[in-house]
Design a protein around this motif. Sequence first.
Motif, PDB file in Angstrom:
ATOM      1  N   MET A 339       0.837  -1.202   0.000  1.00 18.75           N
ATOM      2  CA  MET A 339       0.000   0.000   0.000  1.00 18.75           C
ATOM      3  C   MET A 339       0.872   1.252   0.000  1.00 18.75           C
ATOM      4  SD  MET A 339      -2.866   1.118   2.849  1.00 18.75           S
ATOM      5  CE  MET A 339      -3.923  -0.281   2.487  1.00 18.75           C
ATOM      6  N   LYS A 340       1.891   1.239   0.856  1.00 17.00           N
ATOM      7  CA  LYS A 340       2.799   2.385   0.913  1.00 17.00           C
ATOM      8  C   LYS A 340       3.494   2.612  -0.426  1.00 17.00           C
ATOM      9  CE  LYS A 340       6.714   4.244   3.526  1.00 17.00           C
ATOM     10  NZ  LYS A 340       7.619   4.055   4.689  1.00 17.00           N
ATOM     11  N   LYS A 341       3.977   1.529  -1.033  1.00 14.56           N
ATOM     12  CA  LYS A 341       4.677   1.639  -2.311  1.00 14.56           C
ATOM     13  C   LYS A 341       3.745   2.164  -3.400  1.00 14.56           C
ATOM     14  CE  LYS A 341       7.485  -1.017  -5.574  1.00 14.56           C
ATOM     15  NZ  LYS A 341       8.097  -2.348  -5.882  1.00 14.56           N
ATOM     16  N   TYR A 342       2.497   1.663  -3.415  1.00 14.64           N
ATOM     17  CA  TYR A 342       1.533   2.057  -4.443  1.00 14.64           C
ATOM     18  C   TYR A 342       1.237   3.555  -4.387  1.00 14.64           C
ATOM     19  CZ  TYR A 342      -2.699   1.981  -7.325  1.00 14.64           C
ATOM     20  OH  TYR A 342      -3.639   2.227  -8.308  1.00 14.64           O
ATOM     21  N   PHE A 343       1.108   4.091  -3.151  1.00 11.48           N
ATOM     22  CA  PHE A 343       0.689   5.488  -3.012  1.00 11.48           C
ATOM     23  C   PHE A 343       1.863   6.469  -2.873  1.00 11.48           C
ATOM     24  CE2 PHE A 343      -3.279   3.330  -1.851  1.00 11.48           C
ATOM     25  CZ  PHE A 343      -4.169   4.043  -2.635  1.00 11.48           C
ATOM     26  N   THR A 344       3.079   5.964  -2.881  1.00 10.80           N
ATOM     27  CA  THR A 344       4.241   6.871  -2.850  1.00 10.80           C
ATOM     28  C   THR A 344       5.063   6.799  -4.133  1.00 10.80           C
ATOM     29  OG1 THR A 344       5.492   5.168  -1.652  1.00 10.80           O
ATOM     30  CG2 THR A 344       4.464   6.913  -0.346  1.00 10.80           C
ATOM     31  N   ASP A 345       5.236   5.585  -4.669  1.00 11.49           N
ATOM     32  CA  ASP A 345       6.046   5.426  -5.888  1.00 11.49           C
ATOM     33  C   ASP A 345       5.269   4.819  -7.058  1.00 11.49           C
ATOM     34  OD1 ASP A 345       8.314   6.305  -4.439  1.00 11.49           O
ATOM     35  OD2 ASP A 345       8.589   4.278  -3.635  1.00 11.49           O
ATOM     36  N   GLY A 346       4.100   4.239  -6.773  1.00 10.14           N
ATOM     37  CA  GLY A 346       3.353   3.544  -7.812  1.00 10.14           C
ATOM     38  C   GLY A 346       2.290   4.396  -8.466  1.00 10.14           C
ATOM     39  N   GLU A 347       1.271   3.719  -9.007  1.00  7.42           N
ATOM     40  CA  GLU A 347       0.200   4.403  -9.751  1.00  7.42           C
ATOM     41  C   GLU A 347      -0.549   5.418  -8.909  1.00  7.42           C
ATOM     42  OE1 GLU A 347      -2.410   2.065 -12.263  1.00  7.42           O
ATOM     43  OE2 GLU A 347      -1.047   0.359 -12.074  1.00  7.42           O
ATOM     44  N   GLY A 348      -0.592   5.182  -7.596  1.00  5.86           N
ATOM     45  CA  GLY A 348      -1.368   6.071  -6.733  1.00  5.86           C
ATOM     46  C   GLY A 348      -0.619   7.279  -6.219  1.00  5.86           C
ATOM     47  N   LYS A 349       0.586   7.517  -6.702  1.00  3.35           N
ATOM     48  CA  LYS A 349       1.386   8.624  -6.151  1.00  3.35           C
ATOM     49  C   LYS A 349       0.785   9.991  -6.458  1.00  3.35           C
ATOM     50  CE  LYS A 349       4.598   8.921 -10.081  1.00  3.35           C
ATOM     51  NZ  LYS A 349       6.024   8.845 -10.476  1.00  3.35           N
ATOM     52  N   ASP A 350      -0.030  10.086  -7.505  1.00  2.00           N
ATOM     53  CA  ASP A 350      -0.660  11.361  -7.853  1.00  2.00           C
ATOM     54  C   ASP A 350      -2.099  11.459  -7.328  1.00  2.00           C
ATOM     55  OD1 ASP A 350       1.615  12.228  -9.243  1.00  2.00           O
ATOM     56  OD2 ASP A 350       0.982  11.147 -11.053  1.00  2.00           O
ATOM     57  N   SER A 351      -2.453  10.603  -6.384  1.00  4.15           N
ATOM     58  CA  SER A 351      -3.825  10.602  -5.854  1.00  4.15           C
ATOM     59  C   SER A 351      -4.107  11.823  -4.985  1.00  4.15           C
ATOM     60  CB  SER A 351      -4.063   9.334  -5.028  1.00  4.15           C
ATOM     61  OG  SER A 351      -3.197   9.313  -3.902  1.00  4.15           O
ATOM     62  N   GLY A 352      -3.059  12.485  -4.502  1.00  9.28           N
ATOM     63  CA  GLY A 352      -3.245  13.637  -3.626  1.00  9.28           C
ATOM     64  C   GLY A 352      -3.212  13.289  -2.154  1.00  9.28           C
ATOM     65  N   ILE A 353      -3.041  12.018  -1.825  1.00  8.72           N
ATOM     66  CA  ILE A 353      -3.021  11.588  -0.422  1.00  8.72           C
ATOM     67  C   ILE A 353      -1.750  12.099   0.267  1.00  8.72           C
ATOM     68  CG2 ILE A 353      -2.805   9.595   1.106  1.00  8.72           C
ATOM     69  CD1 ILE A 353      -4.602   8.054  -0.783  1.00  8.72           C
ATOM     70  N   THR A 354      -1.936  12.782   1.381  1.00 10.96           N
ATOM     71  CA  THR A 354      -0.795  13.239   2.183  1.00 10.96           C
ATOM     72  C   THR A 354      -0.720  12.510   3.516  1.00 10.96           C
ATOM     73  OG1 THR A 354      -2.141  15.033   3.113  1.00 10.96           O
ATOM     74  CG2 THR A 354      -0.845  15.543   1.136  1.00 10.96           C
ATOM     75  N   SER A 355      -1.765  11.738   3.835  1.00 10.59           N
ATOM     76  CA  SER A 355      -1.812  10.992   5.088  1.00 10.59           C
ATOM     77  C   SER A 355      -2.687   9.764   4.880  1.00 10.59           C
ATOM     78  CB  SER A 355      -2.385  11.874   6.203  1.00 10.59           C
ATOM     79  OG  SER A 355      -2.537  11.151   7.401  1.00 10.59           O
ATOM     80  N   PHE A 356      -2.132   8.557   5.086  1.00 10.36           N
ATOM     81  CA  PHE A 356      -2.894   7.327   4.845  1.00 10.36           C
ATOM     82  C   PHE A 356      -2.771   6.421   6.064  1.00 10.36           C
ATOM     83  CE2 PHE A 356      -4.528   4.961   0.931  1.00 10.36           C
ATOM     84  CZ  PHE A 356      -5.319   4.119   1.696  1.00 10.36           C
ATOM     85  N   TYR A 357      -3.934   6.053   6.620  1.00 10.31           N
ATOM     86  CA  TYR A 357      -3.981   5.184   7.788  1.00 10.31           C
ATOM     87  C   TYR A 357      -4.577   3.826   7.442  1.00 10.31           C
ATOM     88  CZ  TYR A 357      -2.809   8.879  11.128  1.00 10.31           C
ATOM     89  OH  TYR A 357      -2.169   9.865  11.849  1.00 10.31           O
ATOM     90  N   PHE A 358      -4.028   2.803   8.067  1.00 11.72           N
ATOM     91  CA  PHE A 358      -4.548   1.439   7.971  1.00 11.72           C
ATOM     92  C   PHE A 358      -5.233   1.148   9.298  1.00 11.72           C
ATOM     93  CE2 PHE A 358      -4.089  -3.201   8.453  1.00 11.72           C
ATOM     94  CZ  PHE A 358      -4.548  -3.647   7.219  1.00 11.72           C
ATOM     95  N   VAL A 359      -6.539   0.888   9.255  1.00 13.44           N
ATOM     96  CA  VAL A 359      -7.330   0.723  10.481  1.00 13.44           C
ATOM     97  C   VAL A 359      -7.802  -0.715  10.589  1.00 13.44           C
ATOM     98  CG1 VAL A 359      -9.267   1.601  11.829  1.00 13.44           C
ATOM     99  CG2 VAL A 359      -8.111   3.110  10.199  1.00 13.44           C
ATOM    100  N   ARG A 360      -7.421  -1.378  11.657  1.00  7.18           N
ATOM    101  CA  ARG A 360      -7.856  -2.756  11.875  1.00  7.18           C
ATOM    102  C   ARG A 360      -9.211  -2.762  12.571  1.00  7.18           C
ATOM    103  NH1 ARG A 360      -2.688  -6.449  13.584  1.00  7.18           N
ATOM    104  NH2 ARG A 360      -1.047  -5.194  12.609  1.00  7.18           N
ATOM    105  N   GLU A 361     -10.140  -3.432  11.967  1.00 10.59           N
ATOM    106  CA  GLU A 361     -11.477  -3.523  12.557  1.00 10.59           C
ATOM    107  C   GLU A 361     -11.773  -4.985  12.834  1.00 10.59           C
ATOM    108  OE1 GLU A 361     -16.060  -2.297  11.476  1.00 10.59           O
ATOM    109  OE2 GLU A 361     -14.425  -0.998  10.880  1.00 10.59           O
ATOM    110  N   GLY A 362     -11.608  -5.391  14.071  1.00 12.73           N
ATOM    111  CA  GLY A 362     -11.798  -6.781  14.439  1.00 12.73           C
ATOM    112  C   GLY A 362     -13.233  -7.130  14.736  1.00 12.73           C
ATOM    113  N   GLN A 363     -13.444  -8.354  15.179  1.00 18.71           N
ATOM    114  CA  GLN A 363     -14.799  -8.867  15.336  1.00 18.71           C
ATOM    115  C   GLN A 363     -15.501  -8.337  16.575  1.00 18.71           C
ATOM    116  OE1 GLN A 363     -15.800 -10.082  12.827  1.00 18.71           O
ATOM    117  NE2 GLN A 363     -14.892 -11.986  12.100  1.00 18.71           N
ATOM    118  N   ARG A 364     -14.807  -8.376  17.717  1.00 18.09           N
ATOM    119  CA  ARG A 364     -15.484  -8.031  18.964  1.00 18.09           C
ATOM    120  C   ARG A 364     -15.043  -6.689  19.520  1.00 18.09           C
ATOM    121  NH1 ARG A 364     -18.696 -11.362  21.675  1.00 18.09           N
ATOM    122  NH2 ARG A 364     -18.912 -13.501  20.996  1.00 18.09           N
TER     123      ARG A 364
END
Length: 598
Positions: A339-364
């Motif tokens: 994900m980091k590579k995609y949005f910094t060096d890959g196709e998504g680098k021009d998406s405009g994202i300056t802050s990207f969080y990965f949020v774990r949403e568990g069951q309970r």
Amino acid sequence: MADSSSSTVSEAAPPKECDATDFTDDVSGTSDPSMYGYIKQDLFTSEIFKVEIQNLPRFIGFNDMKKFLAKHGLNPHKVKLFSRFAFVTFKNEEDRDKAMKMVHGMQWKGHVLSVRLAKPKADPIQRKRKQEEGEGAGGQPPSKRAEGEEEEELSVQIANVVTPLWNVPYEEQLKRKEQEAVAVLQRLAKEIGSTNKAMMPWLFDMKGKHNKMCCPLETIRPSPTQTNYRNKCEFLVSMGADGEDKTVGFRLGKYKGGSCAVVGPADACHVSAEAKKVAHEFQKFIRSTPYTVYSPETYEGHWKQLTVRTTRTKQAMAMAFFNPQKLEETELDVLKSSMKKYFTDGEGKDSGITSFYFVREGQRQSPNAEDLPCELVVGDGCIYEELLGLKFRISPHSFFQVNTAGAEVLYSAVGEWAQLDQDSTVLDVCCGTGTIGISLAKRVKKVIGIELCQAAVEDAKVNTKLNGLTNVEFHCGKAEDVFPNIVSALVSPNITAIVDPPRAGLHSKVILAIRRAEHLKRLIYVACNAKAAMNNFIDLCRAPSNRVHGAPFRPVRAMAVDMFPQTMHFEMVLLFEREGNSQQQSNNQEETVPVCSP
């Protein structure tokens, strides 16, 4: 304060977190075991801790039921009241069993109550599937439409869901919202009349002057921008209504209506181009991964939601909600790295994202988003917004009004009505990142903010420094716990409270504390859902009693501010003044204000 726009499609599957207003299967007798598969999963659902309380007294209301349960030390999760019985769910088996043991056989207003275990609510998706199977067995298959016709229909359908007024001229939208505001004030006038007879002479005069309303209503203030105005959007990840898998967008219908399909935001008139670009690039990324979308039917799968926040300063924060299920930590590390590579060096680098969080949403885990583990994958931890010439830091879980230009209109109106000077103290209740209080700080002696979300309080403290302020302080905690101590300790002769609570309104303990604080003469209430806040308005104005101490307030001015164009939602501002503050009330009544008529 709560985000009221219909564009935020964040309804969880009702089996996981049931809607207290919809227990249709409790009374319909559905008994197919496949309808209840979700309760066998290792998930949180209050449906497995549900009871039915029978033989209730006639004419009791929802609040009566809640007070009755609270009086006996019971803490229900959800309550649905019918004419002579109620369904009540609890958070755990202990609370449920305690309720059954305590309430069964108890007398209430001459009625002996009985309690029994209640059947859980059926899964709406499974229910709809069964219905469709039944119809398909004896009916004709639906006719196929041309591809272009179906695409056009989908864009109209999703517009009707998230922006139901998209095809209504803006002047007509404003007129409809003014009429809603009129209805609120007319109802409040009736409620005041029935709860405070001493106000009847004043109320009779107000109703005669202002179309049966309890106070004058100023002309609605429009949003400076009617399209592309949202700075925060919550996109679901699901199967697309067009058949495309891993689609990021808005749900076409509600889960309880049997729909999980989503439609992309490309045609949504209220979503900014920046947010659409982020959603598009994120969709491309997840389609390149082997992980499936999360299913609210089976509670399997991974990708759940994408939240995007954008600012005038051309920054964008994204939060990807992912259920790890039983994935190893090494697999998650590989995913986050890609994900980091995609949005910094890959196709998504021009998406405009300056802050990207990965949020774990568990069951309970807790259903509150701010309690979920949140890991920064790309960029800076926060974004910054400019409002009324001030700068504000926004972290992932902090509240910030979703229409920045509209917020400037709203906060300017609050500043006009507050009548502040250098001796004033402002209490900013439910302050979020401190926007209202900070915008007024240079005009007053002191600002005290109260906010539940710790991250928002941290942002608010940073924001005071960003704007060079030294007369602002913030307290973290529930308003009902923090407010009474703060207001009782204040000795300032000129205190104005500004409350901007979530959709459900203020806790009754806060209202009672406001009433007791006789030195608090003025209150500005910002309501994102005035109907939901009606009980707050009534309690501010009702006659003193054993429960309600202190002189009542009167509503003296009201105004609607359109923060959510293309929808029926709006913010409503009411100015309340303590009864007996006669000089000030006289001055307000003499002011010439434009009064709207329905």
